[in-house]
Design a protein around this motif. Sequence first.
Motif, PDB file in Angstrom:
ATOM      1  N   PRO A   1      48.124  30.500  27.976  1.00  0.00           N
ATOM      2  CA  PRO A   1      48.181  29.392  27.019  1.00  0.00           C
ATOM      3  C   PRO A   1      49.534  28.702  27.070  1.00  0.00           C
ATOM      4  O   PRO A   1      50.558  29.309  27.426  1.00  0.00           O
ATOM      5  CB  PRO A   1      47.960  30.087  25.668  1.00  0.00           C
ATOM      6  CG  PRO A   1      48.442  31.481  25.886  1.00  0.00           C
ATOM      7  CD  PRO A   1      48.089  31.817  27.303  1.00  0.00           C
TER       8      PRO A   1
ATOM      9  N   ASN B   1      52.051  28.079  25.196  1.00  0.00           N
ATOM     10  CA  ASN B   1      52.760  28.426  23.969  1.00  0.00           C
ATOM     11  C   ASN B   1      53.824  29.470  24.318  1.00  0.00           C
ATOM     12  O   ASN B   1      53.880  29.951  25.460  1.00  0.00           O
ATOM     13  CB  ASN B   1      51.795  28.916  22.877  1.00  0.00           C
ATOM     14  CG  ASN B   1      51.068  30.192  23.242  1.00  0.00           C
ATOM     15  OD1 ASN B   1      51.589  31.054  23.942  1.00  0.00           O
ATOM     16  ND2 ASN B   1      49.837  30.332  22.755  1.00  0.00           N
TER      17      ASN B   1
ATOM     18  N   GLU C   1      43.489  29.018  24.994  1.00  0.00           N
ATOM     19  CA  GLU C   1      44.047  29.141  23.653  1.00  0.00           C
ATOM     20  C   GLU C   1      44.878  30.388  23.408  1.00  0.00           C
ATOM     21  O   GLU C   1      45.687  30.424  22.479  1.00  0.00           O
ATOM     22  CB  GLU C   1      42.907  29.107  22.631  1.00  0.00           C
ATOM     23  CG  GLU C   1      42.117  27.800  22.639  1.00  0.00           C
ATOM     24  CD  GLU C   1      41.015  27.794  21.605  1.00  0.00           C
ATOM     25  OE1 GLU C   1      40.847  28.818  20.904  1.00  0.00           O
ATOM     26  OE2 GLU C   1      40.322  26.770  21.488  1.00  0.00           O
ATOM     27  N   ARG C   2      44.690  31.443  24.225  1.00  0.00           N
ATOM     28  CA  ARG C   2      45.377  32.679  23.875  1.00  0.00           C
ATOM     29  C   ARG C   2      45.614  33.569  25.082  1.00  0.00           C
ATOM     30  O   ARG C   2      44.895  33.500  26.079  1.00  0.00           O
ATOM     31  CB  ARG C   2      44.597  33.452  22.816  1.00  0.00           C
ATOM     32  CG  ARG C   2      43.237  33.976  23.285  1.00  0.00           C
ATOM     33  CD  ARG C   2      42.467  34.609  22.129  1.00  0.00           C
ATOM     34  NE  ARG C   2      43.206  35.755  21.601  1.00  0.00           N
ATOM     35  CZ  ARG C   2      42.908  37.017  21.881  1.00  0.00           C
ATOM     36  NH1 ARG C   2      41.903  37.301  22.686  1.00  0.00           N
ATOM     37  NH2 ARG C   2      43.611  37.998  21.347  1.00  0.00           N
TER      38      ARG C   2
ATOM     39  N   SER D   1      40.259  34.645  26.212  1.00  0.00           N
ATOM     40  CA  SER D   1      41.628  34.419  26.671  1.00  0.00           C
ATOM     41  C   SER D   1      41.646  33.279  27.689  1.00  0.00           C
ATOM     42  O   SER D   1      40.603  32.815  28.162  1.00  0.00           O
ATOM     43  CB  SER D   1      42.180  35.690  27.309  1.00  0.00           C
ATOM     44  OG  SER D   1      41.444  36.016  28.476  1.00  0.00           O
ATOM     45  N   SER D   2      42.840  32.863  28.057  1.00  0.00           N
ATOM     46  CA  SER D   2      42.980  31.717  28.962  1.00  0.00           C
ATOM     47  C   SER D   2      42.271  31.935  30.290  1.00  0.00           C
ATOM     48  O   SER D   2      41.572  31.052  30.788  1.00  0.00           O
ATOM     49  CB  SER D   2      44.463  31.434  29.195  1.00  0.00           C
ATOM     50  OG  SER D   2      45.074  30.945  28.027  1.00  0.00           O
TER      51      SER D   2
END
Length: 343
Positions: free
Chosen positions: A57, A59, A84-85, A109-110
């Motif tokens: 992700p 982030n 997203e994660r 998960s991504s």
Amino acid sequence: MAKLVTMGEIMLRLSTPNNEKFIQADEFDVNYGGGEANVAVSLANYGHDVEFVTAVPKNPIGECAVAALRKYNVGTKHIAKCGERLGIYYLETGSAMRASAVVYDRAHSSIATATAANFDFNEIFKDADWFHFTGITPAVSDEAAELTEAALKAAKANGVTVSVDLNFRKKLWSSEKAQKVMTNLMQYVDVCIGNEEDAEKVLGFKPGNTDVTSGELELQGYVDIFNQMVDKFNFKYVVSSLRESFSASDNGWSACIMDGATREFYHSKKYRVTPIVDRVGGGDSFAAGVICGLVDGKDFKGALEYAVAASALKHTIPGDFNLVTREDVETLAGGDGSGRVQR
């Protein structure tokens, strides 16, 4: 040095300190790891040019995972920023007769939601010598299984040698689903790595009349399985680590290999690994050792001895990554397991 590519999921690992059970823990130790990422780090430590392909992700946690790879000289330019994660797994480290336990939190998960459109596989495999994947990645999701096959097709189109570590994970998929997906993927594989459970659960192969799960290693069972696998898939080499679990802290560790062309079978020397510091990543360090030995030009017996020594050493290192050097591995493979202080 060779150019090597691995592809899979890198996860955040949260493990209980001091062999505590989950219910006791007030904090977790933080590491990053995952099957193919662990292989990539090992190979980079041995001096090879390694690229790890995954999705994380966009982030700070995704960046931390990428930084963990860069720290050990693994190439990250083909890591996609999407999804997203980051997947998480929780580890409760066992001791003596108490087994370790793993809890996954990796749904959606991504890498589980990534597609081939997120990667330029022709660029990734340009001038590459070797591609490694495991049975964990296609187990994560149907999309990841499709992504894995797309990568394999591109690897073979570019003349790349392919290895797989079968790595059956019953918490991710059933044996029936594993056999359906992985049997199809074996058409792209040159070197197959996996223990007797993997061979049965992932590909449906069973030994003849020999019980390979008995207390004593019955090597004829592995000969039977390896011959079946070469007959069906024409593998160049079939390889298996051999773990004798006396307890969670005390294991016997060796391996065997078959040359698919000659059907010559070889069993390595055995190490007694005790006390085990961290067995997670032991199989990945073994796979990396096999790959390193073969791309370095060792014969299949020498490659196996290198792999067994490397993976025995991994059991002494906390975390997923095997951080030993070539010199460390060659010293142990050469017969010096004294552990004397080096001054």
